[in-house]
Design an enzyme around this catalytic site. Sequence first.
Site, PDB file in Angstrom:
ATOM      1  N   LYS A  35     -11.536   4.840   2.421  1.00  0.00           N
ATOM      2  CA  LYS A  35     -11.294   3.392   2.319  1.00  0.00           C
ATOM      3  C   LYS A  35      -9.801   3.104   2.473  1.00  0.00           C
ATOM      4  O   LYS A  35      -8.978   4.012   2.379  1.00  0.00           O
ATOM      5  CB  LYS A  35     -11.802   2.883   0.969  1.00  0.00           C
ATOM      6  CG  LYS A  35     -11.088   3.475  -0.239  1.00  0.00           C
ATOM      7  CD  LYS A  35     -11.824   3.126  -1.531  1.00  0.00           C
ATOM      8  CE  LYS A  35     -11.114   3.706  -2.736  1.00  0.00           C
ATOM      9  NZ  LYS A  35     -11.942   3.586  -3.957  1.00  0.00           N
ATOM     10  N   TYR A 256      23.063  -3.449  -4.493  1.00  0.00           N
ATOM     11  CA  TYR A 256      22.894  -4.768  -5.108  1.00  0.00           C
ATOM     12  C   TYR A 256      22.863  -4.654  -6.618  1.00  0.00           C
ATOM     13  O   TYR A 256      22.244  -3.748  -7.180  1.00  0.00           O
ATOM     14  CB  TYR A 256      21.576  -5.387  -4.640  1.00  0.00           C
ATOM     15  CG  TYR A 256      21.607  -5.880  -3.214  1.00  0.00           C
ATOM     16  CD1 TYR A 256      22.447  -6.914  -2.825  1.00  0.00           C
ATOM     17  CD2 TYR A 256      20.789  -5.304  -2.255  1.00  0.00           C
ATOM     18  CE1 TYR A 256      22.465  -7.367  -1.514  1.00  0.00           C
ATOM     19  CE2 TYR A 256      20.794  -5.740  -0.942  1.00  0.00           C
ATOM     20  CZ  TYR A 256      21.641  -6.778  -0.580  1.00  0.00           C
ATOM     21  OH  TYR A 256      21.657  -7.217   0.710  1.00  0.00           O
TER      22      TYR A 256
HETATM   23  C1  LIG Z   1     -12.234   4.840  -4.397  1.00  0.00           C
HETATM   24  C2  LIG Z   1     -13.486   5.348  -4.949  1.00  0.00           C
HETATM   25  C3  LIG Z   1     -13.699   6.715  -5.107  1.00  0.00           C
HETATM   26  C4  LIG Z   1     -12.628   7.743  -4.849  1.00  0.00           C
HETATM   27  O1  LIG Z   1     -11.771   7.790  -5.967  1.00  0.00           O
HETATM   28  P1  LIG Z   1     -10.573   8.845  -6.008  1.00  0.00           P
HETATM   29  O2  LIG Z   1     -10.006   8.658  -7.368  1.00  0.00           O
HETATM   30  O3  LIG Z   1      -9.621   8.431  -4.952  1.00  0.00           O
HETATM   31  O4  LIG Z   1     -11.165  10.161  -5.762  1.00  0.00           O
HETATM   32  C5  LIG Z   1     -14.932   7.139  -5.548  1.00  0.00           C
HETATM   33  N1  LIG Z   1     -15.913   6.257  -5.818  1.00  0.00           N
HETATM   34  C6  LIG Z   1     -15.742   4.921  -5.690  1.00  0.00           C
HETATM   35  C7  LIG Z   1     -16.866   4.010  -6.027  1.00  0.00           C
HETATM   36  C8  LIG Z   1     -14.525   4.428  -5.255  1.00  0.00           C
HETATM   37  O5  LIG Z   1     -14.362   3.109  -5.135  1.00  0.00           O
END
Ligand SMILES: *Cc1c(COP(=O)(O)O)cnc(C)c1O
Length: 368
Positions: A35, A256
Site C-alpha cells: 500500500k 534559521y
Molecule cells: C498496513 C497493514 C498491514 C502491514 O502492517 P506492517 O506493520 O507494515 O507490517 C497489515 N495489515 C493491515 C490491515 C494493514 O493495513
Amino acid sequence: MPRPIEALIHQPALAHNLARARSLAPDAQVLAVVKANAYGHGIAHAYEALRSADGFALLDLDEAQLIRELGWRGPILLLEGCFEARDLELCSRLRLWHAVHCEQQIDWLAMHKTHEPHRVFLKLNSGMNRLGFTPSAFRAAWTRLNALPQVDEISLMTHFSDADGARGIAHQLAAFRSATDGLPGERALSNSAAVLRHCSDADVRGDFVRAGIMSYGCAPDFPEHDIHHWNLKPAMTLRSRIIGTQQLQPGDTVGYGSTFRAEAPMRIGVVACGYADGYPRHCPTGTPVLVDGQRTRTVGRVSMDMLAVDLSELPASCGFGSEVTLWGQGPRGQVLPIDEVALAAGTIGYELMCAITRRVPVHVEPLA
Ligand SMILES: *Cc1c(COP(=O)(O)O)cnc(C)c1O
C-alpha cells in the site's frame, strides 16, 4: 548537473526481507503489503523484487490495477475492501480479494451482478476499534455473506494494535479465537510486528501473514529491537552530497533561528537535502547521518533544501562533494537504519519512507 539528492531502492534487500518473513512463518502464505506506493518505494520497483510473495495486499484500487498491468495473476487483497458499490466491478474484473468490514459492504455485494463469486476476508474488530465487525456481530455477518451467491470463500481476518509493544496480542488473539471458533475459512492475523515477535504460535501465523514494514527493512519495535536484531536490510537509501562547507568560530551559529551555536572552532558541511525532499524538519541537532560512510550528526535546523552536518570529528577528506547518507545503506555497506532518524524526529520509519517527495529522483539497485 541535477541536485545530487536521490533515493535508491534496493531490490536485493526487499527480496531478503521477504524471505525473512517466509522463514518466520514457513507454513503460512506471505502477502507482501505494498500500500501507499509500496511504502514510498514505488509499486513497480517493489513488485519486481517481491514477486516470490504468495500475493500482494494494498488498499488503493489504482495500485491493484497497476499490479495486474505489471503481469501479476496471483492474489491481490484489498485491505479495506470497497469504498463504494461500483468498486466491486473492478474487483470482479481484476479478480481482487477484498476485505469486508461493515454492513454497507455486504449490502453492496448483495446487489452486485457478477458471474464470478468473490473471495472475501471478513474482518473482526478484535479490539483495535478501527475497522471490522465487533465480536458480537461477527457471526451474523459471516452468515449473511455465506448466503450470497456473489461470495465464494470467506476468510477471517483481524489486525493487532500492539504486536510491537508491551501490551501484546493476547487479548486480541483470544477475541479472534472465540469469535471465529467453529467457522470454516482461512485465517489472516499478523502484520510485520506479529510475524517478528509472535509467530512461534501457529494460531498467530494462521494461513496468511501480511508483511509490510519488515519487507522494507524497518524494525516495527525499534528501539527495543533494531534491524540487525531482526536480520533485515534497508530497502531505501536517501543520499545526497555536501555542496558547501563552513569553518565556524566559537559563538557562530548555524541555520534559521540560530538554534545551534559552536562552542569551539568546528567545520560543517552543507548537504543538498531538506524538508522539501521529505527529510523531517523535526530532526534536531544530533540526528545521526553518515558522511562518506562515517557516522556524525546534523547541526541546526533542517531547512527546505539544505541541512548541515558536523565534520569536526571526521577526516579532512570529508568535505565538498562527500557522499551523505541520510538513511539506509552507506557507500561501503555501512547502515544507518531509518528507525534512528525517525526516532530523532519523533516519528516512525513508516512515515519517513512514505514522505519522500516527487522532486527526489528514484534509482534502483536491481536484483542480482
Ligand atoms: C498496513 C497493514 C498491514 C502491514 O502492517 P506492517 O506493520 O507494515 O507490517 C497489515 N495489515 C493491515 C490491515 C494493514 O493495513
